[in-house]
Design a protein around this motif. Structure first.
Motif, PDB file in Angstrom:
ATOM      1  N   GLY A 154       0.824  -1.203   0.000  1.00  0.00           N
ATOM      2  CA  GLY A 154       0.000   0.000   0.000  1.00  0.00           C
ATOM      3  C   GLY A 154       0.855   1.247   0.000  1.00  0.00           C
ATOM      4  N   LEU A 155       0.216   2.398  -0.070  1.00  0.00           N
ATOM      5  CA  LEU A 155       0.918   3.670  -0.012  1.00  0.00           C
ATOM      6  C   LEU A 155       1.537   3.841   1.368  1.00  0.00           C
ATOM      7  N   ALA A 156       2.783   4.279   1.398  1.00  0.00           N
ATOM      8  CA  ALA A 156       3.518   4.313   2.664  1.00  0.00           C
ATOM      9  C   ALA A 156       2.996   5.368   3.638  1.00  0.00           C
ATOM     10  N   LEU A 157       2.600   6.542   3.132  1.00  0.00           N
ATOM     11  CA  LEU A 157       2.189   7.613   4.043  1.00  0.00           C
ATOM     12  C   LEU A 157       0.995   7.225   4.906  1.00  0.00           C
ATOM     13  N   PRO A 158      -0.084   6.665   4.334  1.00  0.00           N
ATOM     14  CA  PRO A 158      -1.192   6.219   5.196  1.00  0.00           C
ATOM     15  C   PRO A 158      -0.764   5.114   6.167  1.00  0.00           C
ATOM     16  N   LEU A 159       0.124   4.212   5.721  1.00  0.00           N
ATOM     17  CA  LEU A 159       0.589   3.151   6.601  1.00  0.00           C
ATOM     18  C   LEU A 159       1.410   3.722   7.758  1.00  0.00           C
ATOM     19  N   LEU A 160       2.202   4.750   7.473  1.00  0.00           N
ATOM     20  CA  LEU A 160       2.965   5.408   8.532  1.00  0.00           C
ATOM     21  C   LEU A 160       2.035   6.125   9.503  1.00  0.00           C
ATOM     22  N   ASP A 161       0.985   6.741   8.964  1.00  0.00           N
ATOM     23  CA  ASP A 161       0.004   7.401   9.825  1.00  0.00           C
ATOM     24  C   ASP A 161      -0.644   6.397  10.777  1.00  0.00           C
ATOM     25  N   ALA A 190      12.085   5.152  -1.771  1.00  0.00           N
ATOM     26  CA  ALA A 190      10.785   5.118  -2.442  1.00  0.00           C
ATOM     27  C   ALA A 190      10.607   6.367  -3.293  1.00  0.00           C
ATOM     28  N   ASP A 191       9.375   6.832  -3.467  1.00  0.00           N
ATOM     29  CA  ASP A 191       9.087   7.968  -4.332  1.00  0.00           C
ATOM     30  C   ASP A 191       9.723   9.248  -3.774  1.00  0.00           C
ATOM     31  N   ASN A 193       7.940  14.309   3.217  1.00  0.00           N
ATOM     32  CA  ASN A 193       6.778  13.827   3.970  1.00  0.00           C
ATOM     33  C   ASN A 193       7.130  12.593   4.794  1.00  0.00           C
ATOM     34  N   TYR A 194       7.933  11.699   4.224  1.00  0.00           N
ATOM     35  CA  TYR A 194       8.376  10.522   4.973  1.00  0.00           C
ATOM     36  C   TYR A 194       9.202  10.936   6.190  1.00  0.00           C
ATOM     37  N   VAL A 223      14.655  16.037  -4.439  1.00  0.00           N
ATOM     38  CA  VAL A 223      15.868  15.556  -3.782  1.00  0.00           C
ATOM     39  C   VAL A 223      16.661  16.730  -3.214  1.00  0.00           C
ATOM     40  N   ILE A 224      16.785  17.792  -3.994  1.00  0.00           N
ATOM     41  CA  ILE A 224      17.475  18.990  -3.514  1.00  0.00           C
ATOM     42  C   ILE A 224      16.760  19.553  -2.288  1.00  0.00           C
ATOM     43  N   GLU A 225      15.433  19.555  -2.329  1.00  0.00           N
ATOM     44  CA  GLU A 225      14.635  20.079  -1.211  1.00  0.00           C
ATOM     45  C   GLU A 225      14.892  19.294   0.071  1.00  0.00           C
ATOM     46  N   VAL A 226      14.862  17.963  -0.019  1.00  0.00           N
ATOM     47  CA  VAL A 226      15.047  17.170   1.197  1.00  0.00           C
ATOM     48  C   VAL A 226      16.484  17.261   1.691  1.00  0.00           C
TER      49      VAL A 226
END
Length: 250
Positions: free
Chosen positions: A141-148, A167-168, A174-175, A219-222
């Motif tokens: 599944g999508l990682a963000l909802p699973l992390l939530d 990942a993406d 957000n991760y 990538v630059i942002e993170v």
């Protein structure tokens, strides 16, 4: 290099002037990179890892796989910090996942999140053959909802010794904002592809594959965010496609 790209994107026609995108290292010398692999990595690679790497190399999206030298680094890190409870975001066929599972003690666990069970199933026979499938809890599944979901339970906060994110790239920030709460103080987070084939240091108008350009800004942002995040100590390494290690200190 798990980036959730299509085969069509990989086969784009835009030229890359600085190196072949399929290369698993930022080293400019193929001979030097092969020396590292042949001398220090491959002779110590577990037979099931080699089998999984060979199978993955034949897959049309093999660019998404973790390189063998980076897998070796992950294994060493897990053992150095005596990790027992780990999290992986982005699995693909599972090379880095198998590296982790092999490095963990017999009672260690890795929670593996990925949007595709299909790719994970390709590597599962080697994971089972290596005798470490019992250490893996794979969730599709999508990682963000699973992390939530994990964060909704206070007992999960600050419990992971090691987190590996591959990942993406558009969700890396957000991760980070979520896994920083899940990793324990003194624990380690690894972000893969943070040098993004070297494109992060190129001018904006430099020629590059479309999917490289599309994710480059994220990538630059993170990278900028991690560099100023006072909750972590960081070390960015030119291993594989670049990996940034973050030790949580607060």
């Amino acid at each position: 290099m798990n980036i959730y790209i299509t085969k069509e994107e990989i086969e784009g026609k835009t030229p890359i002037p600085y190196k072949d995108i399929g290369h698993k290292s930022l080293l400019q010398s193929d001979a030097l990179y092969n020396y590292i692999l042949e001398t220090s990595v491959f002779p110590r690679e577990h037979p099931c890892l080699k089998e999984l790497r060979d199978i993955t190399d034949k897959h049309p999206l093999n660019l998404m796989a973790t390189s063998a030298d980076e897998g070796q680094l992950l294994s060493m890190l897990i053992k150095l910090i005596n990790a027992k409870n780990t999290l992986e975001i982005g699995v693909y066929t599972g090379y880095s996942l198998l590296c982790t599972a092999l490095a963990l003690p017999s009672d260690g666990k890795v929670l593996a999140l990925d949007i595709s069970r299909e790719y994970y199933q390709l590597g599962l026979p080697m994971i089972e053959k290596a005798g470490v499938a019992h250490k893996i809890d794979f969730r599709e599944g999508l990682a963000l909802p699973l992390l939530d979901e994990l964060l909704q339970d206070e007992n999960n906060k600050g419990t992971f010794d090691f987190v590996f994110v591959d990942a993406d790239k558009n969700n890396y920030l957000n991760y980070h904002k979520k896994v920083i709460e899940l990793v324990k103080v003194g624990g380690l987070i690894g972000y893969d592809n943070t040098l993004w084939t070297g494109s992060v240091a190129l001018p904006d108008d430099a020629p590059m594959l479309e999917f490289i350009r599309n994710y480059r800004g994220y990538v630059i942002e993170v990278n900028k965010y991690l560099a100023q995040d006072s909750r972590i100590e960081i070390c960015q390494l030119a291993v594989g496609d670049g990996i940034t290690l973050c030790r949580r200190i607060g």
